[in-house]
Design an enzyme around this catalytic site. Structure first.
Site, short mmCIF file in Angstrom:
data_model
loop_
_atom_site.label_atom_id
_atom_site.label_comp_id
_atom_site.label_asym_id
_atom_site.label_seq_id
_atom_site.Cartn_x
_atom_site.Cartn_y
_atom_site.Cartn_z
N TYR A 156 -16.53 38.56 -0.20
CA TYR A 156 -17.91 38.90 -0.97
C TYR A 156 -17.32 37.79 -2.34
O TYR A 156 -18.49 37.79 -3.22
CB TYR A 156 -17.01 39.71 -2.17
CG TYR A 156 -17.49 40.97 -1.26
CD1 TYR A 156 -16.81 41.16 0.34
CD2 TYR A 156 -18.65 41.93 -1.92
CE1 TYR A 156 -17.04 42.68 0.78
CE2 TYR A 156 -18.52 43.24 -0.60
CZ TYR A 156 -18.08 43.68 0.40
OH TYR A 156 -17.75 44.83 1.19
N LYS B 82 -6.48 42.61 9.79
CA LYS B 82 -7.39 42.40 11.57
C LYS B 82 -6.07 40.64 11.67
O LYS B 82 -6.78 40.15 11.86
CB LYS B 82 -8.29 42.09 11.45
CG LYS B 82 -8.81 41.95 12.63
CD LYS B 82 -8.89 43.34 13.93
CE LYS B 82 -9.64 42.94 15.32
NZ LYS B 82 -9.30 43.79 15.89
N ASP C 217 -9.87 48.48 13.12
CA ASP C 217 -10.26 49.37 14.23
C ASP C 217 -9.70 50.35 14.36
O ASP C 217 -10.00 51.55 14.94
CB ASP C 217 -10.97 48.47 15.72
CG ASP C 217 -9.55 47.22 15.86
OD1 ASP C 217 -8.41 47.43 15.37
OD2 ASP C 217 -9.37 46.97 17.08
N ASP D 43 -14.34 48.58 1.66
CA ASP D 43 -15.77 48.63 1.48
C ASP D 43 -16.90 49.16 2.33
O ASP D 43 -16.90 50.64 2.52
CB ASP D 43 -16.84 47.42 1.46
CG ASP D 43 -18.35 48.13 1.60
OD1 ASP D 43 -18.04 49.07 0.39
OD2 ASP D 43 -18.88 47.44 1.32
N ASP E 179 -16.31 53.82 3.03
CA ASP E 179 -17.38 54.81 3.09
C ASP E 179 -16.77 56.06 3.46
O ASP E 179 -17.50 57.14 3.74
CB ASP E 179 -18.66 53.97 3.40
CG ASP E 179 -19.67 53.80 2.61
OD1 ASP E 179 -19.37 53.55 1.29
OD2 ASP E 179 -20.86 53.48 2.72
#
Ligand code: ATP
Length: 346
Positions: A126, A173, A206, A230, A234
């Protein structure tokens, strides 16, 4: 009696409609409560403001937000990055907190979910550090620091400590991001040692995306980096029924900004069909944060009433169209205010 200075940012798309709803709720509490008063500063920012003032975050808006104790921010359209990222950076809003839970009579793929995503809010991709290495290749840089990882991990463990589940899942990850996510995990593990009563597990992002659909009840507090947070939040919002129910808090040491998780939803703007619950629950989060910061139990008890009123409305099948009801934005908000009034303001 305390008066709180609140800035209310109107935004774009369904933003002005949702702002109107939250303004009406705050005004009603202000009028009827003997213990809580608000000085509400309505400010413009986003695409509409850019057209009018040539700046998505006009100087006057910025000044008025700086002079408030907390900001209620409705969704902003295309210029979101020029508003949200600037505010997050200026106030150093390092923690993005997104609760997701099931409410009665809301059809969803999950049941009895009550989880919270704690997302690092200042680093990762970001920062927008991108450049062309040659005409056909772009390089993006990802920043993860020990200091930022430590403070978000501390925030997550404090939240987990106050919840029934008492469990933190760190999502990463590190099999691919071997240095940056390794630093994030190692720092989180250091923090975890100070909370022996809290269960701690690691999960690849994942696998987390899959588990949120397969077995969401296994999660209590998810701790993760900015971009993964983020996306995961959602997903967590959607599995409980509708993104129109999901609030978010951006918290710093001295300032908080509270907003719906969703965007400006231009497809339904101006139609009086948007669900205002996401912003109403963001208001609840603001009351919780201000209540704790200023040790004001009136705010905390008003927050409990807001959640109860939402719960009661859904229990009675009083809902907006997006979640299978019949009510318009305004009608739902009026029902909410009358239920809140029944619960009392003092
Ligand atoms: P962004 O790219 O900023 O996330 P977006 O407009 O692409 O924004 P969202 O606004 O997050 O996406 O929402 C996706 C869809 O969900 C919208 O098009 C809209 O139909 C629906 N939606 C979002 N918020 C609400 C709401 N409060 N009430 C009802 N439906 C909503």
């Amino acid at each position: 009696m305390t008066t709180y200075n609140i800035s209310l940012l109107e935004g774009d798309g369904i933003g002005p409609e949702l702002s109107e709803c939250v303004y009406d709720v705050l005004e009603c509490i202000h009028d009827k409560s003997t213990s809580l008063k608000f000085n509400i500063s309505r400010v413009e920012a986003g695409d509409n403001a850019k057209l009018k003032y040539n700046k998505p975050l006009p100087d006057e808006t910025f000044e008025r937000i700086k002079n408030s104790q907390a900001c209620l921010k409705s969704p902003v359209g295309e210029s979101a990055a020029d508003v949200v990222l600037v505010l997050r950076r200026y106030f150093d809003l390092y923690a993005n907190i997104r609760p997701s839970k099931n409410y009665p009579n809301i059809s969803s793929i999950s049941k009895d979910v009550d989880l919270i995503t704690v997302r690092e809010n200042t680093e990762d991709l970001y920062l927008g550090w991108e450049f062309y290495a040659d005409d056909d290749t772009v390089i993006s840089l990802r920043k993860i620091s020990r200091a930022a990882s430590r403070r978000i991990a501390e925030h997550a463990f404090e939240i987990a400590n106050s919840r029934k589940g008492k469990k933190v899942t760190i999502v990463h990850k590190s099999n691919v991001l071997r240095m940056s996510d390794r630093l994030f995990i190692d720092t989180s593990k250091e923090v975890a040692k100070r909370y022996p009563d809290i269960e701690f597990e690691e999960m690849y992002v994942d696998a987390c995306a899959m588990e949120l659909i397969r077995n969401p009840n296994r999660f209590d507090t998810i701790l993760t980096t900015n971009l993964f947070g983020d996306i995961i939040s959602d997903e967590a919002a959607q599995i409980t029924g509708s993104i129109g129910l999901a609030p978010a808090a951006n918290i710093g040491k001295d300032f908080g900004m509270f907003e719906p998780v969703h965007g400006a939803a231009f497809d339904i703007a101006g139609k009086n069909v948007a669900n205002p619950t996401s912003f109403i629950l963001a208001l609840k989060m603001m009351f919780d944060w201000l209540g704790e910061k200023y040790r004001d139990s009136n705010l905390t008890s008003q927050s409990i009433k807001i959640e109860k009123a939402v719960d009661d409305l859904f229990s009675k099948n009083i809902k907006t169209i997006d979640i299978g009801g019949k009510l318009s934005t305004k009608e739902f908000n009026n029902k909410f205010i009358s239920l809140l009034t029944d619960l009392g303001y003092d």
